[in-house]
Design an enzyme around this catalytic site. Structure first.
Site, PDB file in Angstrom:
ATOM      1  N   TYR A 100     -11.703  42.763  25.495  1.00 49.25           N
ATOM      2  CA  TYR A 100     -13.333  42.664  24.302  1.00 49.25           C
ATOM      3  C   TYR A 100     -12.889  41.933  23.214  1.00 49.25           C
ATOM      4  O   TYR A 100     -14.134  41.466  22.763  1.00 49.25           O
ATOM      5  CB  TYR A 100     -12.643  44.251  23.405  1.00 49.25           C
ATOM      6  CG  TYR A 100     -13.835  44.721  22.849  1.00 49.25           C
ATOM      7  CD1 TYR A 100     -15.177  45.539  23.223  1.00 49.25           C
ATOM      8  CD2 TYR A 100     -13.333  44.418  21.543  1.00 49.25           C
ATOM      9  CE1 TYR A 100     -15.539  45.304  22.060  1.00 49.25           C
ATOM     10  CE2 TYR A 100     -14.134  44.572  20.053  1.00 49.25           C
ATOM     11  CZ  TYR A 100     -15.151  45.152  20.529  1.00 49.25           C
ATOM     12  OH  TYR A 100     -16.445  46.101  19.927  1.00 49.25           O
TER      13      TYR A 100
ATOM     14  N   SER B 287     -18.067  41.419  16.613  1.00 49.31           N
ATOM     15  CA  SER B 287     -16.433  41.660  16.281  1.00 49.31           C
ATOM     16  C   SER B 287     -15.530  40.990  15.707  1.00 49.31           C
ATOM     17  O   SER B 287     -15.679  40.374  15.856  1.00 49.31           O
ATOM     18  CB  SER B 287     -15.741  42.872  16.847  1.00 49.31           C
ATOM     19  OG  SER B 287     -14.563  43.276  16.670  1.00 49.31           O
TER      20      SER B 287
END
Length: 242
Positions: A151, A137
């Site tokens: 995250y 990501s």
């Protein structure tokens, strides 16, 4: 040899788009999924419609036995050539100080432990000339303050996993790369409690819009294909300029 690819989290979003893209490109595809049987069946039907063999296997990627079962099922399609490590979760968006332990544990287990378990099975089974693509990501370098720092931290670990594994598997002729999507229109935003996040965020994305799952799938297909034959240890950012 016809390529055989496993895609975790293959029933929806980026995983489903990748399954369809790879089937159209000649891959036989095994998709792992958590619980959405209807979505998995729809993807599998599209794989078959493309003239390729496929299998859909319910599998919790945090469980070593279920991961092994997914890879065993894929073996029925032929020798494994590639893995797309895609199954991932977020948690409710909010300040770091309000992060619940259960949410932290789930994000680490799925996005890190699950990736390691699947990559380990792939490293044992993939034939020479094969490839692994980890879905990371853009958060890994942005940090996601005020949203989900935990995250982002785990996705940074995905990048490290990619680089280390690329170097370890290179002598065996196995390439390992990652894609780092930005804000993509998938169901993952509903889990974070902000289902319209792609639209809300459009103004701070240099290209002025969120990305689509197929735009990430195209990059994954490139990294698995012959045009990326000299590419390993790379993290390809697909984030609209973020």
């Amino acid at each position: 040899m016809e390529p055989v690819t496993i895609i975790t989290g293959g029933s929806r979003g980026i995983g489903a788009a990748t399954a369809r893209r790879l089937a159209a490109a000649g891959h036989h595809v095994a998709i792992g999924y958590r619980r959405d049987h209807d979505a998995a069946k729809a993807v599998l039907a599209d794989i078959h419609a493309a003239g390729r063999r496929g299998v859909a296997v319910p599998a919790d990627t945090t469980d070593p036995e279920q991961v092994a079962a997914l890879f065993d099922a894929a073996a029925d399609l032929g020798p494994l050539t590639s893995l797309v490590n895609n199954a991932g979760v977020t948690s409710p968006i909010g300040p770091f100080t309000e992060l619940a332990f259960d949410d932290l544990r789930r994000v680490v287990d799925v996005n890190l432990i699950g990736y390691v378990l699947c990559a380990q099975q792939a490293a044992r089974r993939i034939t020479r000339g094969g490839a692994i693509v980890n879905v990371s990501s853009a958060a890994a370098t942005l940090g996601s303050p005020g949203e989900y720092i935990h995250y982002a931290a785990v996705k940074a670990a995905t990048d490290t996993l990619t680089i280390g594994l690329a170097k370890e598997l290179a002598p065996r002729g196995i390439r390992v790369n990652a894609v780092a999507p930005g804000i993509i229109r998938t169901d993952i935003h509903a889990v974070s409690g902000v289902p319209d996040r792609p639209d809300r965020a459009a103004g701070r994305i240099p290209l002025g819009r969120a990305g689509e799952p197929d735009e990430v799938a195209g990059a994954i297909a490139f990294l698995l294909g012959p045009d990326a034959s000299y590419t390993t240890g790379a993290v390809l950012r697909i984030a609209g300029g973020l």
